[in-house]
Design a protein around this motif. Structure first.
Motif, mmCIF file in Angstrom:
data_model
loop_
_atom_site.group_PDB
_atom_site.id
_atom_site.type_symbol
_atom_site.label_atom_id
_atom_site.label_comp_id
_atom_site.label_asym_id
_atom_site.label_seq_id
_atom_site.Cartn_x
_atom_site.Cartn_y
_atom_site.Cartn_z
ATOM 1 N N GLU A 1 1.100 -0.873 0.088
ATOM 2 C CA GLU A 1 -0.040 0.269 -0.145
ATOM 3 C C GLU A 1 0.695 1.102 -0.368
ATOM 4 O O GLU A 1 1.810 1.266 1.266
ATOM 5 N N ARG B 1 -13.383 -1.881 7.836
ATOM 6 C CA ARG B 1 -13.233 -2.820 6.794
ATOM 7 C C ARG B 1 -11.860 -2.229 6.404
ATOM 8 O O ARG B 1 -11.737 -2.264 5.150
ATOM 9 N N GLU C 1 -7.914 -2.678 4.992
ATOM 10 C CA GLU C 1 -6.801 -3.385 4.153
ATOM 11 C C GLU C 1 -6.835 -4.083 5.745
ATOM 12 O O GLU C 1 -6.327 -5.241 5.492
ATOM 13 N N LEU D 1 -8.864 -6.544 7.039
ATOM 14 C CA LEU D 1 -9.922 -7.334 6.811
ATOM 15 C C LEU D 1 -8.445 -8.438 6.442
ATOM 16 O O LEU D 1 -8.623 -9.627 6.422
ATOM 17 N N ASP D 2 -7.011 -8.361 5.965
ATOM 18 C CA ASP D 2 -5.892 -9.005 6.938
ATOM 19 C C ASP D 2 -6.416 -10.085 8.190
ATOM 20 O O ASP D 2 -6.171 -11.110 8.085
ATOM 21 N N VAL E 1 -9.924 -11.834 5.329
ATOM 22 C CA VAL E 1 -10.878 -12.161 4.530
ATOM 23 C C VAL E 1 -10.587 -11.382 3.230
ATOM 24 O O VAL E 1 -9.932 -10.459 3.757
ATOM 25 N N ARG E 2 -11.634 -10.863 2.707
ATOM 26 C CA ARG E 2 -11.522 -10.013 1.556
ATOM 27 C C ARG E 2 -12.537 -9.097 1.102
ATOM 28 O O ARG E 2 -13.787 -9.432 2.177
ATOM 29 N N GLU E 3 -12.622 -7.361 0.933
ATOM 30 C CA GLU E 3 -13.987 -7.389 0.814
ATOM 31 C C GLU E 3 -15.344 -7.963 0.499
ATOM 32 O O GLU E 3 -16.416 -7.598 0.874
ATOM 33 N N GLU E 4 -15.112 -8.720 -0.794
ATOM 34 C CA GLU E 4 -15.866 -9.551 -1.077
ATOM 35 C C GLU E 4 -16.796 -10.428 -0.579
ATOM 36 O O GLU E 4 -18.426 -10.855 -0.999
ATOM 37 N N ASN E 5 -15.336 -11.021 0.403
ATOM 38 C CA ASN E 5 -16.389 -11.534 1.831
ATOM 39 C C ASN E 5 -15.920 -11.767 2.915
ATOM 40 O O ASN E 5 -15.901 -12.625 4.235
ATOM 41 N N TRP E 6 -16.411 -10.266 3.236
ATOM 42 C CA TRP E 6 -15.958 -9.609 4.386
ATOM 43 C C TRP E 6 -16.853 -10.129 5.590
ATOM 44 O O TRP E 6 -16.719 -10.379 6.963
ATOM 45 N N SER F 1 -17.102 -0.199 4.529
ATOM 46 C CA SER F 1 -16.276 -0.057 4.009
ATOM 47 C C SER F 1 -15.484 1.427 3.810
ATOM 48 O O SER F 1 -15.999 2.916 4.045
#
Length: 313
Positions: A62, A217, A219, A222-223, A227-232, A247
């Motif tokens: 990032e 949420r 980065e 999520l880590d 999980v990722r944003e898609e499957n949070w 988000s």
């Protein structure tokens, strides 16, 4: 204003606005920069992680260059300037550059932090490593003071400027102990800084506020949950309260709405949060929902109210 999740997000216009998002490498800072860009602003983005250098946070993927590119892709102009905001000379050079290139600064967002890796949860103040504790105060308080001190003369050159002190927690919520002495100070102090700055800038025609996202949420978060944003939502099995998470786009839209509001002086000195401003300005999170994390924590988590989390989305 709309309360329907079916309506498209209406983008405020910030064409001609010059903003500085201090601490825009990731998380809320990055999203704020991108949403200001989506509204047409020129956004200077700063931080310590670049494509050639990694900060102590240790998240090399990032970077401020990537943030600047995302700002430009969104419709604004993103300009990355590597800056350690604890080094006053670097901040002076940054503000001098903005002045030379634009001659103005309309929005200052103090989103500087990067101290999560230093926190020792469930540890008494006297058992906490002193150097790490003081470093947290440097990152979360001193950096904000240095930046405001040097940037405000440019921001105040024209009436109508906006200063946003980013933190974690509302004034109401942070009357609770934030689980670690130094974290408590680092996240409560920006609330007071906005309150104090409001008095200093009021007669200059500017507005200073404190702003917090809800359960963010980012980065890093999520880590943490894998999980990722898609499957949070999969993380709700580990942490049920994550169901009210938002988000970073949400708080980004909050800053864009504030910056575009000609009547924003009514907020001067106040502690604001993303859910509150979503109701006020009619924007939603990226998925069309309107989370109210602080209401949920107040009523359900700490207040014992028997209510489903969906009541707070």
């Amino acid at each position: 204003m709309t309360t329907s999740h079916t309506h498209a997000h209406r983008q405020p216009s910030l064409t001609g606005t010059v903003a500085l998002v201090a601490g825009a490498t990731r998380g809320a800072g990055r999203a704020i920069a991108v949403q200001l860009g989506a509204a047409g602003a020129t956004v200077y983005v700063t931080g310590r992680t670049t494509r050639t250098r990694v900060s102590e946070v240790g998240r090399p993927t990032e970077t401020i260059e990537e943030t600047a590119e995302l700002v430009t892709e969104a419709g604004g102009e993103g300009i990355a300037v590597p800056t350690d905001h604890l080094e006053a000379d670097q901040v002076r050079a940054l503000i001098a550059r903005i002045d030379a290139e634009r001659g103005r600064l309309d929005v200052l967002v103090n989103s500087l932090w990067g101290g999560d890796h230093l926190i020792a949860w469930n540890t008494k103040m006297w058992d906490t490593d002193l150097d790490k504790g003081l470093r947290m105060l440097d990152l979360g308080v001193r950096s904000h003071i240095i930046t405001s001190s040097i940037a405000l003369p440019l921001l105040l050159r024209r009436p109508g400027g906006l200063v946003v002190e980013m933190t974690d927690g509302t004034d109401e919520y942070n009357r609770r102990f934030r689980e670690n002495f130094y974290y408590d100070l680092a996240k409560t102090t920006p609330l007071r800084m906005a309150f104090a700055l409001a008095h200093d800038v009021e007669d200059q025609g500017a507005t200073a506020v404190a702003l917090t996202p809800g359960f963010l949420r980012s980065e890093e978060m999520l880590d943490h949950f894998g999980v990722r944003e898609e499957n949070w939502r999969d993380a709700c099995a580990q942490e049920p309260h994550f169901a009210v998470a938002e988000s970073p786009v949400y708080v980004g839209r909050a800053v864009a709405a504030l910056a575009a509001d000609p009547e924003r002086a009514r907020w001067n000195g106040q502690s604001l949060n993303s859910g509150q401003l979503a109701r006020e300005y009619g924007f939603t999170d990226a998925d069309g929902s309107r989370p109210d994390a602080w209401g949920y924590f107040r009523d359900v988590v700490h207040g014992g109210k028997d209510a489903p989390v969906d009541d707070y989305r």
